[in-house]
Scaffold this motif. Sequence first.
Motif, short mmCIF file in Angstrom:
data_model
loop_
_atom_site.label_atom_id
_atom_site.label_comp_id
_atom_site.label_asym_id
_atom_site.label_seq_id
_atom_site.Cartn_x
_atom_site.Cartn_y
_atom_site.Cartn_z
N UNK A 61 0.86 -1.17 0.00
CA UNK A 61 0.00 0.00 0.00
C UNK A 61 0.90 1.23 0.00
N UNK A 62 0.73 2.07 -1.01
CA UNK A 62 1.54 3.28 -1.16
C UNK A 62 3.03 2.95 -1.13
N UNK A 63 3.41 1.83 -1.75
CA UNK A 63 4.81 1.44 -1.84
C UNK A 63 5.37 0.77 -0.60
N UNK A 64 4.56 0.60 0.44
CA UNK A 64 5.01 -0.02 1.69
C UNK A 64 4.49 -1.45 1.75
N UNK A 65 5.42 -2.41 1.95
CA UNK A 65 5.04 -3.82 2.03
C UNK A 65 4.79 -4.22 3.48
N UNK A 66 3.71 -4.94 3.68
CA UNK A 66 3.33 -5.47 4.99
C UNK A 66 3.02 -6.96 4.82
#
Length: 103
Positions: A61-66
């Motif tokens: 999400x928005x370039x952030x991986x979780x």
Amino acid sequence: MRKIVPTDFSPKRAWAALDIEQIEGATVRLHWTDTPYKWHVNDGPEVFVVLDGHVDMHVREAGVETVLPLTKGEVFHAETGDEHVAHPNGPAHVLVIEKVDSV
């Protein structure tokens, strides 16, 4: 009418599917896997249910991986456009409900 026992489904390749039903433009499929899928974005919603095993669902999400750990009985819901990839930790059976011909 039929009874489906997920653990009886053991195809020769990861992400092979047993097509259970098609309902008004959506498919209900049983998958077996022991290897990661691929990063993808569905063109419709997806419901991913872990029937046995453990799966780490990676999302961006928005370039952030979780990473969302999923165990037996847990559900992951992706909306249209959500980028994700499933990484099983060992063998897993999953039920996937998604738009016909989705990735």
